[in-house]
Design a protein around this motif. Sequence first.
Motif, PDB file in Angstrom:
ATOM      1  N   LYS A   1       0.823  -1.218   0.000  1.00  0.00           N
ATOM      2  CA  LYS A   1       0.000   0.000   0.000  1.00  0.00           C
ATOM      3  C   LYS A   1       0.850   1.258   0.000  1.00  0.00           C
ATOM      4  O   LYS A   1       0.454   2.274  -0.566  1.00  0.00           O
ATOM      5  CB  LYS A   1      -0.937   0.021   1.211  1.00  0.00           C
ATOM      6  N   SER A   2       2.020   1.193   0.615  1.00  0.00           N
ATOM      7  CA  SER A   2       2.898   2.363   0.672  1.00  0.00           C
ATOM      8  C   SER A   2       3.442   2.751  -0.702  1.00  0.00           C
ATOM      9  O   SER A   2       3.956   3.854  -0.874  1.00  0.00           O
ATOM     10  CB  SER A   2       4.052   2.103   1.635  1.00  0.00           C
ATOM     11  N   SER A   3       3.311   1.880  -1.689  1.00  0.00           N
ATOM     12  CA  SER A   3       3.781   2.168  -3.046  1.00  0.00           C
ATOM     13  C   SER A   3       2.735   2.855  -3.908  1.00  0.00           C
ATOM     14  O   SER A   3       3.002   3.189  -5.057  1.00  0.00           O
ATOM     15  CB  SER A   3       4.215   0.876  -3.739  1.00  0.00           C
ATOM     16  N   VAL A   4       1.542   3.070  -3.367  1.00  0.00           N
ATOM     17  CA  VAL A   4       0.453   3.706  -4.118  1.00  0.00           C
ATOM     18  C   VAL A   4       0.138   5.051  -3.461  1.00  0.00           C
ATOM     19  O   VAL A   4      -0.094   5.120  -2.264  1.00  0.00           O
ATOM     20  CB  VAL A   4      -0.812   2.819  -4.129  1.00  0.00           C
ATOM     21  N   ARG A   5       0.170   6.125  -4.270  1.00  0.00           N
ATOM     22  CA  ARG A   5      -0.125   7.465  -3.763  1.00  0.00           C
ATOM     23  C   ARG A   5      -1.206   8.113  -4.605  1.00  0.00           C
ATOM     24  O   ARG A   5      -1.202   7.999  -5.837  1.00  0.00           O
ATOM     25  CB  ARG A   5       1.118   8.350  -3.820  1.00  0.00           C
ATOM     26  N   LEU A   6      -2.089   8.843  -3.948  1.00  0.00           N
ATOM     27  CA  LEU A   6      -3.101   9.632  -4.649  1.00  0.00           C
ATOM     28  C   LEU A   6      -2.438  10.936  -5.069  1.00  0.00           C
ATOM     29  O   LEU A   6      -2.045  11.739  -4.226  1.00  0.00           O
ATOM     30  CB  LEU A   6      -4.296   9.890  -3.727  1.00  0.00           C
ATOM     31  N   ALA A   7      -2.278  11.149  -6.371  1.00  0.00           N
ATOM     32  CA  ALA A   7      -1.567  12.322  -6.883  1.00  0.00           C
ATOM     33  C   ALA A   7      -2.514  13.492  -7.144  1.00  0.00           C
ATOM     34  O   ALA A   7      -2.123  14.647  -6.984  1.00  0.00           O
ATOM     35  CB  ALA A   7      -0.821  11.958  -8.160  1.00  0.00           C
ATOM     36  N   ALA A   8      -3.741  13.215  -7.548  1.00  0.00           N
ATOM     37  CA  ALA A   8      -4.690  14.286  -7.860  1.00  0.00           C
ATOM     38  C   ALA A   8      -6.110  13.753  -7.753  1.00  0.00           C
ATOM     39  O   ALA A   8      -6.358  12.571  -7.964  1.00  0.00           O
ATOM     40  CB  ALA A   8      -4.445  14.813  -9.268  1.00  0.00           C
ATOM     41  N   GLY A   9      -7.035  14.637  -7.405  1.00  0.00           N
ATOM     42  CA  GLY A   9      -8.442  14.272  -7.384  1.00  0.00           C
ATOM     43  C   GLY A   9      -8.960  13.823  -6.033  1.00  0.00           C
ATOM     44  O   GLY A   9      -9.833  12.963  -5.970  1.00  0.00           O
ATOM     45  N   THR A  10      -8.452  14.397  -4.963  1.00  0.00           N
ATOM     46  CA  THR A  10      -8.838  13.963  -3.613  1.00  0.00           C
ATOM     47  C   THR A  10     -10.345  13.964  -3.413  1.00  0.00           C
ATOM     48  O   THR A  10     -10.892  13.021  -2.848  1.00  0.00           O
ATOM     49  CB  THR A  10      -8.180  14.876  -2.566  1.00  0.00           C
ATOM     50  N   THR A  11     -11.041  14.991  -3.891  1.00  0.00           N
ATOM     51  CA  THR A  11     -12.484  15.086  -3.673  1.00  0.00           C
ATOM     52  C   THR A  11     -13.289  14.818  -4.940  1.00  0.00           C
ATOM     53  O   THR A  11     -14.496  15.031  -4.953  1.00  0.00           O
ATOM     54  CB  THR A  11     -12.861  16.476  -3.126  1.00  0.00           C
ATOM     55  N   SER A  12     -12.642  14.332  -5.973  1.00  0.00           N
ATOM     56  CA  SER A  12     -13.306  14.070  -7.250  1.00  0.00           C
ATOM     57  C   SER A  12     -13.473  12.572  -7.474  1.00  0.00           C
ATOM     58  O   SER A  12     -12.756  11.764  -6.898  1.00  0.00           O
ATOM     59  CB  SER A  12     -12.462  14.669  -8.376  1.00  0.00           C
ATOM     60  N   ARG A  13     -14.398  12.197  -8.325  1.00  0.00           N
ATOM     61  CA  ARG A  13     -14.526  10.791  -8.714  1.00  0.00           C
ATOM     62  C   ARG A  13     -13.389  10.388  -9.650  1.00  0.00           C
ATOM     63  O   ARG A  13     -13.065   9.223  -9.780  1.00  0.00           O
ATOM     64  CB  ARG A  13     -15.846  10.548  -9.441  1.00  0.00           C
ATOM     65  N   PHE A  14     -12.826  11.385 -10.340  1.00  0.00           N
ATOM     66  CA  PHE A  14     -11.753  11.135 -11.299  1.00  0.00           C
ATOM     67  C   PHE A  14     -10.430  11.407 -10.596  1.00  0.00           C
ATOM     68  O   PHE A  14     -10.171  12.521 -10.152  1.00  0.00           O
ATOM     69  CB  PHE A  14     -11.926  12.027 -12.528  1.00  0.00           C
ATOM     70  N   LYS A  15      -9.604  10.384 -10.486  1.00  0.00           N
ATOM     71  CA  LYS A  15      -8.378  10.480  -9.700  1.00  0.00           C
ATOM     72  C   LYS A  15      -7.175  10.050 -10.507  1.00  0.00           C
ATOM     73  O   LYS A  15      -7.285   9.351 -11.498  1.00  0.00           O
ATOM     74  CB  LYS A  15      -8.501   9.589  -8.460  1.00  0.00           C
ATOM     75  N   ARG A  16      -6.014  10.498 -10.027  1.00  0.00           N
ATOM     76  CA  ARG A  16      -4.747  10.083 -10.625  1.00  0.00           C
ATOM     77  C   ARG A  16      -3.879   9.534  -9.494  1.00  0.00           C
ATOM     78  O   ARG A  16      -3.665  10.205  -8.484  1.00  0.00           O
ATOM     79  CB  ARG A  16      -4.066  11.245 -11.323  1.00  0.00           C
ATOM     80  N   PHE A  17      -3.426   8.320  -9.664  1.00  0.00           N
ATOM     81  CA  PHE A  17      -2.579   7.663  -8.672  1.00  0.00           C
ATOM     82  C   PHE A  17      -1.193   7.462  -9.262  1.00  0.00           C
ATOM     83  O   PHE A  17      -1.039   7.323 -10.473  1.00  0.00           O
ATOM     84  CB  PHE A  17      -3.155   6.283  -8.289  1.00  0.00           C
ATOM     85  N   GLU A  18      -0.192   7.397  -8.384  1.00  0.00           N
ATOM     86  CA  GLU A  18       1.156   7.024  -8.773  1.00  0.00           C
ATOM     87  C   GLU A  18       1.488   5.712  -8.087  1.00  0.00           C
ATOM     88  O   GLU A  18       1.270   5.578  -6.872  1.00  0.00           O
ATOM     89  CB  GLU A  18       2.160   8.102  -8.381  1.00  0.00           C
ATOM     90  N   VAL A  19       1.987   4.754  -8.852  1.00  0.00           N
ATOM     91  CA  VAL A  19       2.296   3.433  -8.316  1.00  0.00           C
ATOM     92  C   VAL A  19       3.783   3.162  -8.547  1.00  0.00           C
ATOM     93  O   VAL A  19       4.263   3.189  -9.681  1.00  0.00           O
ATOM     94  CB  VAL A  19       1.459   2.335  -9.023  1.00  0.00           C
ATOM     95  N   ASP A  20       4.516   2.936  -7.446  1.00  0.00           N
ATOM     96  CA  ASP A  20       5.921   2.549  -7.528  1.00  0.00           C
ATOM     97  C   ASP A  20       5.979   1.040  -7.702  1.00  0.00           C
ATOM     98  O   ASP A  20       5.449   0.306  -6.888  1.00  0.00           O
ATOM     99  CB  ASP A  20       6.676   2.944  -6.249  1.00  0.00           C
ATOM    100  N   ARG A  21       6.652   0.598  -8.768  1.00  0.00           N
ATOM    101  CA  ARG A  21       6.715  -0.846  -9.039  1.00  0.00           C
ATOM    102  C   ARG A  21       8.108  -1.368  -8.879  1.00  0.00           C
ATOM    103  O   ARG A  21       9.064  -0.772  -9.054  1.00  0.00           O
ATOM    104  CB  ARG A  21       6.217  -1.134 -10.442  1.00  0.00           C
TER     105      ARG A  21
END
Length: 77
Positions: free
Chosen positions: A57-77
């Motif tokens: 879970k620590s590898s997934v971050r919410l980058a944009a869209g905290t209060t929106s249905r449309f979000k952008r996440f960053e995933v470290d692989r």
Amino acid sequence: MPPTVVRATIKPNSRKGPLVETADDGTLILFVRAPAVEGKANRAAIELLAAHFDVPKSSVRLAAGTTSRFKRFEVDR
């Protein structure tokens, strides 16, 4: 390696979830059971994406869209 950017639409309070589907345009549709209250749906979406990409879970971050249905996440692989 830079993080993978994932565009997603979140569906809170879903009876269908937890489930990840891919839309025609490549965005992910995240069905979560948690309500969109006090960040619960966002936390559930992070857990769901971590399981989907098989990363902690620590590898997934919410980058944009905290209060929106449309979000952008960053995933470290």
